[in-house]
Design an enzyme around this catalytic site. Sequence first.
Site, mmCIF file in Angstrom:
data_model
loop_
_atom_site.group_PDB
_atom_site.id
_atom_site.type_symbol
_atom_site.label_atom_id
_atom_site.label_comp_id
_atom_site.label_asym_id
_atom_site.label_seq_id
_atom_site.Cartn_x
_atom_site.Cartn_y
_atom_site.Cartn_z
ATOM 1 N N ARG A 42 0.627 -1.194 0.092
ATOM 2 C CA ARG A 42 -0.012 0.116 0.065
ATOM 3 C C ARG A 42 0.990 1.277 -0.022
ATOM 4 O O ARG A 42 0.619 2.127 -1.100
ATOM 5 C CB ARG A 42 -0.821 -0.141 1.151
ATOM 6 C CG ARG A 42 -2.007 1.096 1.148
ATOM 7 C CD ARG A 42 -2.723 1.046 2.129
ATOM 8 N NE ARG A 42 -3.606 -0.192 2.489
ATOM 9 C CZ ARG A 42 -4.556 -0.306 3.573
ATOM 10 N NH1 ARG A 42 -4.576 0.457 4.405
ATOM 11 N NH2 ARG A 42 -5.148 -1.489 3.471
ATOM 12 N N TYR A 93 -16.848 14.862 -12.825
ATOM 13 C CA TYR A 93 -16.982 16.211 -13.596
ATOM 14 C C TYR A 93 -15.366 16.099 -14.388
ATOM 15 O O TYR A 93 -15.148 16.645 -15.541
ATOM 16 C CB TYR A 93 -16.666 17.231 -12.687
ATOM 17 C CG TYR A 93 -17.950 17.571 -12.015
ATOM 18 C CD1 TYR A 93 -19.167 17.589 -12.658
ATOM 19 C CD2 TYR A 93 -17.899 17.558 -10.799
ATOM 20 C CE1 TYR A 93 -20.366 17.915 -12.019
ATOM 21 C CE2 TYR A 93 -19.033 17.814 -9.745
ATOM 22 C CZ TYR A 93 -20.387 17.833 -10.641
ATOM 23 O OH TYR A 93 -21.588 18.090 -9.746
ATOM 24 N N HIS A 150 -8.079 -3.135 -7.340
ATOM 25 C CA HIS A 150 -7.711 -2.426 -6.043
ATOM 26 C C HIS A 150 -9.137 -2.358 -5.263
ATOM 27 O O HIS A 150 -9.739 -1.213 -5.256
ATOM 28 C CB HIS A 150 -7.260 -0.822 -6.367
ATOM 29 C CG HIS A 150 -6.657 -0.240 -5.303
ATOM 30 N ND1 HIS A 150 -5.463 -0.830 -4.924
ATOM 31 C CD2 HIS A 150 -6.938 0.829 -4.424
ATOM 32 C CE1 HIS A 150 -4.811 -0.111 -3.747
ATOM 33 N NE2 HIS A 150 -5.776 0.898 -3.601
#
Length: 746
Positions: free
Chosen positions: A31, A121, A77
């Site tokens: 990680r 967006y 993931h």
Amino acid sequence: METEDRLIRTEYSEIMQKSYIDYAMSVIVARALPDVRDGLKPVQRRTLYDMYELGIRYDKPYRKSARIVGDTMGKYHPHGDSSIYESLVVMAQDFKKGMPLVDGHGNFGSIEGDGAAAMRYTEARLQKITQEAYLADLDKNVVDFVPNFDETEKEPEVLPVKVPNILINGAEGIAVGMATSIPPHNFAEVIDGVKAYMKDPDINTQQMMEYIKGPDFPTGGIVTNQDELLSIYSTGVGKIKVRGKVEIEQMKGGKEAIVITEIPYTMIGAGIGKFLNDVYALVETKKTNDIVDISNQSSKEGIRIVIELRKGADAQNLCNLLYKKTKLEDTFGVNMLAVADGKPETMGLVPMIRHHVNFQYELATRKYTTLLEKELEKKEIQEGLIRACDVIDLIIEILRGSKNVKDAKACLTTGDTSNIKFKHKESEKDAKQLCFTERQATAILEMRLYKLIGLEIEALLKEHQSTLDAIAQYEKILGSRAVMAKTIMKELDAYKKEYARERRTVIDNVEEAVFEEQKIPEMDVVFLMDRFGYAKTIDVPAYERNREAADSENRYVLTCKNTDKICIFTNTGNMHLLKVSDIPFGKFRDKGKPIDNLSNYDSSNEQFVYLDAMEHIKTQKLIFGTKQSMLKLVDGAEFDVGKRTTAATKLAEDDELLIVSPIEAGGSLVMESEKSVFLRISIDTVPEKKKGAIGVRGMRLMPGDHLVAIYYLGTESNETLFGGKDKNVALNRLHICNRDTKGVKR
């Protein structure tokens, strides 16, 4: 038949230790830390691979970030979408990455700390460099693929990155018990460093730094401790001092302005706003009177923070103040930690490049081995087709006399003519001589008739020759490490030519900034603090004009120098120091500032016991008395310290300070307990101790009793003082007794 439960007895601490180590290693390897080979954390690697799989190439239209995040989360993931989107955003920010890997379209945040727009967006696609140098050759078996979290997909264990990304883009991450912080470097310099290592694997750090001069932050700036870089790059650990770039511009009316055009890398984000606030604070606390105005005129063109100065101000001295007191000069902590061979390792510059180069040799070996195998297959098929063209009439006769494909293939590969009808006996005799390979026979059977045209046969011969050339080239590369190195370096030169850019960060040795603080003209001021804790200072004439109102409205009134410090003693045994120069100076009716904001005093947990100027305190003896009746005298000079907060006395558990007062020889002390027991003793019986001492017992208290007040009676006081709950005990009429006695009940 019942089965007995199996009980496994084990030490709880051993289970906790093993479980925590497993968790820690999972965070470290899977990680938080980058792999030294591709310089990517798992979330970054998976995001880029998913974009590659979705076909979001640099020359294709942008795709919604939400699509990329969702696909990455679903396939590779299985963590929060925010971590995936944040990694995508950072890889697209040119002010954080030396070489952005993602081409972002939309609001991807700003250098001033504005966050990116929501993923629904924004849009993204791969950068050209990412596609060419990070994701190319995945189809050539250059890296191992491993199952994803639910074993429904395959993902690359590491990306076949051909440039040392861990140095180019740097890395930062916090794991369990360790953290990594690698600065970004210049693309061209790192390529040159890799080539230098490939030519001389025994190169040392000093020699390597002839190519890689130091970090190259995307925000520019100036590295001021060049001489320390050798040690940092040798060990992989150290501190790099970075300054912003400052220019002094002339303005109208003979004024000057300090213009900051580049900021330290550590100031990215909220650091710019904090810098502006720190400059405001310098003005408010009167550290400088030279700043007239400050404005942030930064735009897409770059950073531009303008600090306007008063006429005649020393601009260079003020720059030094900014370096000393703000983040305009900051420290970048280097800890070059990465996962190497499956475990975390702190490495210097040369070992990192060594790991990268070894990885390049491994990639090249696997790539050219795969290409060679493909070319050998092509060669085999081409040779079969060329031979087939020479005996095409015989092959056609075999096909026409065959009942099925199996019989025709058996004849072509083994010369078995038992199931085939021939028109001519000679043809059968020739057919028995055929010995095409399985692959060649399949290609012959699938060959189209137009391939027999003369020009097509010539094209086949040319293609065969190019295949032979490729085989010779690949065998040459695989057979010689020197040739392979030359091939890798040629590829690196191509990347350097297309993607290199000028260095942005200046590397230099710069003397430490020295700020000459302008001395404030010394003068007497009057410190005022009201019952709400608001403090201010006024000049003496203003106090004299308003003496009656000042004395009645304020809890503390004292005259001191404006260069002095105020000592605040609290019931917790602490002493807080407050510079008089930090207290707002103004008019009598000004409100002032809360004492909590000016010092470390915390009104929610502490209460005032005594307050005075350091100039007065350090020339006197102070009496300390506590709730549990512990007394001592302390020389006031002991409190002349530099710390903003210091322990003024040592307190026992559940004890608190009741009195701090300057005393004179011959005075007396009256202690009053909760149960209305009084004891008056001579000050001379209280020993002098250090401030770190707990003191001696003043009154022997009954079980469950404690002091509620301690009164100091001076020698020259003729006025009768009253104490007790009903204020009916004349304190100065009590008999003076021995210390450490029980006292008198009243």
